[in-house]
Write a protein that holds these residues in place. Structure first.
Motif, PDB file in Angstrom:
ATOM      1  N   PRO A   3       9.844   2.654  -5.520  1.00  0.00           N
ATOM      2  CA  PRO A   3      10.474   3.836  -4.909  1.00  0.00           C
ATOM      3  C   PRO A   3       9.806   4.274  -3.613  1.00  0.00           C
ATOM      4  O   PRO A   3      10.410   4.993  -2.828  1.00  0.00           O
ATOM      5  N   SER A   4       8.545   3.857  -3.389  1.00  0.00           N
ATOM      6  CA  SER A   4       7.846   4.203  -2.151  1.00  0.00           C
ATOM      7  C   SER A   4       6.944   3.038  -1.771  1.00  0.00           C
ATOM      8  O   SER A   4       6.624   2.189  -2.605  1.00  0.00           O
ATOM      9  N   PRO A   5       6.528   2.965  -0.508  1.00  0.00           N
ATOM     10  CA  PRO A   5       5.699   1.832  -0.081  1.00  0.00           C
ATOM     11  C   PRO A   5       4.376   1.754  -0.835  1.00  0.00           C
ATOM     12  O   PRO A   5       3.817   2.770  -1.250  1.00  0.00           O
ATOM     13  N   VAL A   6       3.873   0.529  -1.003  1.00  0.00           N
ATOM     14  CA  VAL A   6       2.556   0.360  -1.616  1.00  0.00           C
ATOM     15  C   VAL A   6       1.498   0.895  -0.648  1.00  0.00           C
ATOM     16  O   VAL A   6       1.696   0.884   0.565  1.00  0.00           O
ATOM     17  N   PRO A   7       0.391   1.369  -1.172  1.00  0.00           N
ATOM     18  CA  PRO A   7      -0.672   1.847  -0.278  1.00  0.00           C
ATOM     19  C   PRO A   7      -1.255   0.696   0.529  1.00  0.00           C
ATOM     20  O   PRO A   7      -1.303  -0.454   0.079  1.00  0.00           O
ATOM     21  N   LEU A   8      -1.694   1.017   1.731  1.00  0.00           N
ATOM     22  CA  LEU A   8      -2.321   0.019   2.592  1.00  0.00           C
ATOM     23  C   LEU A   8      -3.790  -0.073   2.205  1.00  0.00           C
ATOM     24  O   LEU A   8      -4.560   0.851   2.457  1.00  0.00           O
ATOM     25  N   ARG A   9      -4.178  -1.179   1.578  1.00  0.00           N
ATOM     26  CA  ARG A   9      -5.548  -1.350   1.130  1.00  0.00           C
ATOM     27  C   ARG A   9      -5.970  -2.789   1.347  1.00  0.00           C
ATOM     28  O   ARG A   9      -5.155  -3.653   1.677  1.00  0.00           O
ATOM     29  N   ALA A  10      -7.252  -3.075   1.156  1.00  0.00           N
ATOM     30  CA  ALA A  10      -7.767  -4.415   1.412  1.00  0.00           C
ATOM     31  C   ALA A  10      -7.234  -5.429   0.420  1.00  0.00           C
ATOM     32  O   ALA A  10      -6.892  -6.553   0.776  1.00  0.00           O
ATOM     33  N   ALA A  11      -7.204  -5.074  -0.846  1.00  0.00           N
ATOM     34  CA  ALA A  11      -6.750  -5.993  -1.881  1.00  0.00           C
ATOM     35  C   ALA A  11      -5.281  -6.333  -1.681  1.00  0.00           C
ATOM     36  O   ALA A  11      -4.508  -5.551  -1.117  1.00  0.00           O
ATOM     37  N   GLN A  12      -4.898  -7.510  -2.176  1.00  0.00           N
ATOM     38  CA  GLN A  12      -3.500  -7.927  -2.119  1.00  0.00           C
ATOM     39  C   GLN A  12      -2.739  -7.405  -3.339  1.00  0.00           C
ATOM     40  O   GLN A  12      -3.251  -7.458  -4.467  1.00  0.00           O
ATOM     41  N   PRO A  13      -1.509  -6.905  -3.163  1.00  0.00           N
ATOM     42  CA  PRO A  13      -0.725  -6.484  -4.325  1.00  0.00           C
ATOM     43  C   PRO A  13      -0.337  -7.686  -5.174  1.00  0.00           C
ATOM     44  O   PRO A  13      -0.093  -8.777  -4.659  1.00  0.00           O
ATOM     45  N   GLN A  14      -0.291  -7.484  -6.475  1.00  0.00           N
ATOM     46  CA  GLN A  14       0.087  -8.529  -7.420  1.00  0.00           C
ATOM     47  C   GLN A  14       1.276  -8.056  -8.248  1.00  0.00           C
ATOM     48  O   GLN A  14       1.581  -6.862  -8.284  1.00  0.00           O
ATOM     49  N   LEU A  15       1.938  -8.995  -8.905  1.00  0.00           N
ATOM     50  CA  LEU A  15       3.001  -8.650  -9.841  1.00  0.00           C
ATOM     51  C   LEU A  15       2.604  -9.089 -11.242  1.00  0.00           C
ATOM     52  O   LEU A  15       2.054 -10.182 -11.438  1.00  0.00           O
ATOM     53  N   ALA A  16       2.879  -8.216 -12.195  1.00  0.00           N
ATOM     54  CA  ALA A  16       2.591  -8.489 -13.603  1.00  0.00           C
ATOM     55  C   ALA A  16       3.898  -8.491 -14.386  1.00  0.00           C
ATOM     56  O   ALA A  16       4.787  -7.666 -14.132  1.00  0.00           O
ATOM     57  N   VAL A  17       4.018  -9.413 -15.318  1.00  0.00           N
ATOM     58  CA  VAL A  17       5.159  -9.487 -16.230  1.00  0.00           C
ATOM     59  C   VAL A  17       4.658  -9.159 -17.623  1.00  0.00           C
ATOM     60  O   VAL A  17       3.762  -9.848 -18.139  1.00  0.00           O
ATOM     61  N   ASP A  18       5.193  -8.082 -18.197  1.00  0.00           N
ATOM     62  CA  ASP A  18       4.813  -7.651 -19.553  1.00  0.00           C
ATOM     63  C   ASP A  18       3.297  -7.539 -19.697  1.00  0.00           C
ATOM     64  O   ASP A  18       2.704  -7.967 -20.693  1.00  0.00           O
ATOM     65  N   GLY A  19       2.643  -6.986 -18.667  1.00  0.00           N
ATOM     66  CA  GLY A  19       1.217  -6.732 -18.717  1.00  0.00           C
ATOM     67  C   GLY A  19       0.336  -7.874 -18.283  1.00  0.00           C
ATOM     68  O   GLY A  19      -0.883  -7.703 -18.176  1.00  0.00           O
ATOM     69  N   THR A  20       0.899  -9.062 -18.013  1.00  0.00           N
ATOM     70  CA  THR A  20       0.118 -10.221 -17.579  1.00  0.00           C
ATOM     71  C   THR A  20       0.327 -10.438 -16.091  1.00  0.00           C
ATOM     72  O   THR A  20       1.461 -10.617 -15.632  1.00  0.00           O
ATOM     73  N   VAL A  21      -0.762 -10.438 -15.324  1.00  0.00           N
ATOM     74  CA  VAL A  21      -0.671 -10.637 -13.880  1.00  0.00           C
ATOM     75  C   VAL A  21      -0.377 -12.103 -13.599  1.00  0.00           C
ATOM     76  O   VAL A  21      -1.104 -12.996 -14.045  1.00  0.00           O
ATOM     77  N   LEU A  22       0.697 -12.366 -12.837  1.00  0.00           N
ATOM     78  CA  LEU A  22       1.106 -13.736 -12.539  1.00  0.00           C
ATOM     79  C   LEU A  22       0.653 -14.218 -11.173  1.00  0.00           C
ATOM     80  O   LEU A  22       0.614 -15.416 -10.920  1.00  0.00           O
ATOM     81  N   GLY A  23       0.343 -13.309 -10.248  1.00  0.00           N
ATOM     82  CA  GLY A  23      -0.115 -13.769  -8.946  1.00  0.00           C
ATOM     83  C   GLY A  23       0.083 -12.734  -7.866  1.00  0.00           C
ATOM     84  O   GLY A  23       0.588 -11.627  -8.101  1.00  0.00           O
TER      85      GLY A  23
END
Length: 815
Positions: A67-87
């Motif tokens: 709903p809003s932009p991700v914060p600008l931070r050093a770390a890269q955003p990741q996506l998780a499926v059902d609680g497991t981070v995929l990349g």
């Protein structure tokens, strides 16, 4: 995915390929919007829409629209499926849309998709607060070691003169930023009336929001700033360190990188190349001005700068940026004299090495942004990258977070909105009220002491500051109550390596329950034994956390030795006759324990005459005592857990009376009666030294070329070329990671170890390409990454394997 190497090279496409591209969308296009036809799963989680869409056999595109932009931070955003981070996810230009291609079959069964950072699902941090609140406060550790007689933060005899410059918001065009222009501005601190050209230190801040105020929505407001907003003055946030250095006779240039921060969301390497080129563009400008070619604009700098004596400090993504700047500089025919590089709370997305240049990596224990302390890889990967004569250090600052080294990222001191990046308020170690947590002023004082001391040591030859970085435990009075742990690899002229303990060797005899290991997480066929399994969060394992652009390359091989209670089998390192040369003062090695309780080892030296002496590690070092346990900030809600970080143990040779070290025969490690579980590496004899200077420019650069191929119906072996910029007298090795390509489902292998023979300029890596007989995407651009070279440095480290669908072309031709 488009390989970063396309910024340097252009390819010629066959007419058939051009036709195919004209009739079919590229694989680099955005996946279907959530809910579009073809999605196998879709839904809404916490007001964010998501979908999973198949893209060929065994691959899926996962998309999350926030709903809003991700914060600008050093770390890269990741996506998780059902609680497991995929990349790691790719960000869209709106800052809200995140996409990930994966071969993980869990994507097809998704019940929810969420944003994650450093392996933690966003929002899960709050679930651990109740566990943290129940944990008792951890007492602040007391600093140990001797206070230096001189303090690096003490103001010197020179008055500080400002000579800031600003060439506007669109003065430069840098690679990886889609052709958009960025600013060229800097704050310059000069020692007034100092005679002659002065050593130059360049500061590069990290990834923070670019604009504030006005009507800009979120962090993705574009560049230049619009809507009445103005640039965040992040480059002004290191004023205390800049003033301290300038007053001692050093010229400090702190450069602005707001434009890169606003635009690097689309850069394949996270903006490392752009930041490196930004540093060099400023050095080019400074050279023109100090040479008298700047007219009135550069009058204040004419004859003032010694660009043969340069240091670079980079914070956050600026840390990887200054490493990249040093490597790019070394490839130039007339390089600047970059002698020392300090990555401060850095990211390390591609695991480049920087041999031949003095380096100190600074890691804050309470870093809530780069919480996995991935910058530790700069130290680990470079230790044996080449035989060089420089001091290499990694420093762990207890009680420090990511942001507070920069006053413009600190609440109450910054002009723009800012925050404490540590996210567990009630954490007994890192919460803002924890006894061991440093205040913002205390943290900036630590930063000033170590930044100033590092460059005064390596640029000015001020040897009184060597104990801050050589692992002997020296302290600066201005750093106050801060506890700083160290790893230090002495220069080659001051060091005799006895056993790196990276792999099996005839000179090392292992006890029954010892094995070499690398990386962390689930076992992978064909790779070394993991140093820690799936039960340990990766953020607790800085040495073994995977890199975004080289996730499959084995990380930091060490020896893990385990002894049951009562066991006495020794770990023995045999020393070849005549191996010990030069003056040596201590036996050193790196050590840590994964246990929640302290352990101990007895270390013995034996000479060729049979004389033996032994001492316990605990007499001289706390390395085998666990670091403070954090209240599980990784979302598991479990027991408090300490980070595992190897510290340098220094055992003075005079603690082994009667042993003739010049005729040393063996070093043995045995446990006390309680048993032990320890990680060990880098056994050496050494003496503290700062080294003779940089040699990075003398090393060849290894690069990878781009390749175009048609998909076949079966598996084919595609050869990608490797080249060296100059011949090497020793073999060059490099790790080639195809993990980014493998998520397309067409590449079978994820990691290759490649050797280029001595005297050769070329090599190759063979990538197995899996095809099918089904028409799919017209074009897939797959990224292949070079990392962790030995005998060389990384030049153009990103290659593109462009795969054209032959079945689609057959259909087009038939039509």
């Amino acid at each position: 995915m488009v390989g970063f190497s396309h910024l340097r090279r252009t390819g010629v496409l066959a007419a058939a390929v051009v036709l195919a591209l004209a009739v079919t969308p590229s694989a680099s296009a955005a996946p279907p919007a959530p809910g579009a036809p073809g999605a196998v799963a879709r839904g809404t989680t916490a007001a964010a829409d998501w979908s999973v869409t198949p893209v060929g056999a065994g691959s899926w595109d996962v998309e999350l629209r926030l709903p809003s932009p991700v914060p600008l931070r050093a770390a890269q955003p990741q996506l998780a499926v059902d609680g497991t981070v995929l990349g790691v996810a790719r960000q869209g230009a709106d800052g809200r849309t995140l996409t990930l291609r994966t071969t993980d079959p869990r994507a097809a069964r998704a019940g929810r998709v969420q944003l994650a950072w450093n392996g933690v699902v966003s929002g899960d941090e709050a679930r651990t607060l109740r566990h943290a609140a129940a944990a008792p406060a951890v007492a602040a550790p007391a600093p140990t070691g001797s206070l230096l007689a001189a303090d690096p933060a003490t103001r010197g005899r020179f008055r500080v003169q400002r000579a800031d410059y600003d060439l506007g918001d669109t003065a430069l065009r840098l690679p990886g930023l889609a052709g958009q222009a960025v600013e060229q501005r800097a704050a310059v601190y000069l020692p007034a009336a100092a005679p002659g050209p002065r050593p130059v230190v360049v500061f590069l801040h990290g990834r923070h929001q670019a604009c504030f105020g006005g009507t800009v929505e979120g962090d993705f407001g574009g560049w230049p700033c619009t809507g009445g907003s103005r640039p965040v003055p992040s480059h002004l946030g290191y004023g205390e360190a800049a003033e301290a250095l300038a007053s001692q006779g050093y010229a400090v240039v702190s450069i602005s990188a707001d434009g890169v921060n606003a635009l690097d969301w689309g850069a394949e390497d996270g903006g490392a190349q752009a930041r490196g080129e930004l540093v060099l563009a400023h050095l080019d400008l400074l050279r023109s001005w100090t040479d008298g070619r700047g007219g009135k604009a550069g009058a204040a700098l004419r004859g003032r700068l010694d660009l043969a004596d340069v240091g670079l400090m980079g914070h956050s993504r600026g840390g990887e940026g200054v490493v990249r700047a040093a490597l790019l500089n070394a490839e130039r025919p007339d390089p600047y004299g970059v002698r020392a590089v300090m990555p401060l709370a850095p990211v390390d997305f591609a695991r480049s090495t920087l041999p031949g240049t003095a380096m100190a990596v600074v890691l804050p224990y309470c870093d809530g942004d780069v919480s996995d302390q991935q910058g530790q890889h700069f130290h680990d990967d470079t230790r044996y990258a080449a035989r060089d004569d420089v001091l290499r250090t990694s420093l762990l600052v207890m009680g420090a977070n990511h942001n507070y080294f920069n006053s413009e990222w600190t609440p109450g001191a910054s002009q723009a909105p800012s925050n404490d990046d540590w996210y567990l308020d009630d954490d007994p170690v890192c919460g803002p009220d924890a006894p061991g947590r440093l205040t913002p002023a205390e943290q900036r004082a630590v930063g000033t002491a170590y930044v100033s001391g590092f460059f005064r040591l390596h640029l000015g030859g001020e040897q009184q500051f060597l104990p801050l970085f050589d692992g002997t435990g020296g302290r600066a009075a201005s750093a106050g109550r801060a506890v700083v742990h160290a790893q230090a690899q002495q220069p080659s002229s001051a060091r005799t390596d006895l056993a790196p303990l990276e792999a099996a060797t005839p000179t090392v005899t292992l006890p029954p329950r010892a094995e070499h290991c690398a990386s962390a997480g689930p076992p992978v066929a064909g790779q070394p034994v993991r140093c820690a399994g799936e039960q340990r969060p990766l953020s607790s394992l800085p040495h073994w956390t995977p890199a975004w652009l080289a996730p499959s390359v084995p990380a930091t091989p060490v020896l893990r030795a385990r002894w049951r209670a009562g066991a006495k089998e020794p770990l023995t390192v045999a020393v070849p006759r005549g191996a010990v040369t030069g003056v040596r003062q201590a036996l050193t090695f790196r050590a840590a324990t994964p246990q929640a309780r302290a352990t101990d080892l007895v270390v013995a030296l034996t000479d060729t005459a049979g004389r033996r002496a032994a001492v316990p590690v605990s007499r001289f070092s706390s390395a085998l005592r666990p670091l403070p346990a954090l209240a599980d900030p990784w979302g598991g809600g479990g027991e408090p857990l300490a980070k595992t970080w190897l510290r340098t143990v220094r055992l003075p040779l005079d603690a082994f009376p009667g042993v003739d070290v010049g005729r040393l025969a063996s070093v043995t490690f045995t446990p006390t009666g309680a048993g032990a579980d320890v990680y060990l590496s880098d056994v050496a004899l050494d003496r503290p030294a700062s080294g003779t200077g940089p040699t990075t420019a003398a090393l060849p650069a290894v690069s990878i070329g781009d390749v175009q191929a048609f998909e076949d119906d079966g598996t084919q072996r595609v050869s990608m070329p490797l080249t060296l910029s100059r011949r090497s007298k020793v073999p060059v090795t490099v790790e080639v990671d195809t993990a980014a390509a493998a998520v397309d489902g067409r590449v079978a292998a994820r990691w290759r170890h490649v050797t280029i023979p001595a005297g050769s300029l070329t090599g190759r890596v063979v990538v197995p390409l899996v095809g099918d007989d089904v028409a799919g995407e017209a074009l897939a651009r797959l990224t292949v990454t070079l990392s962790v070279p030995r005998g060389a440095v990384v030049g153009d480290g990103f290659g593109t394997l462009s795969v054209y669908d032959d079945d689609l072309w057959d259909e087009s031709a038939a039509g």
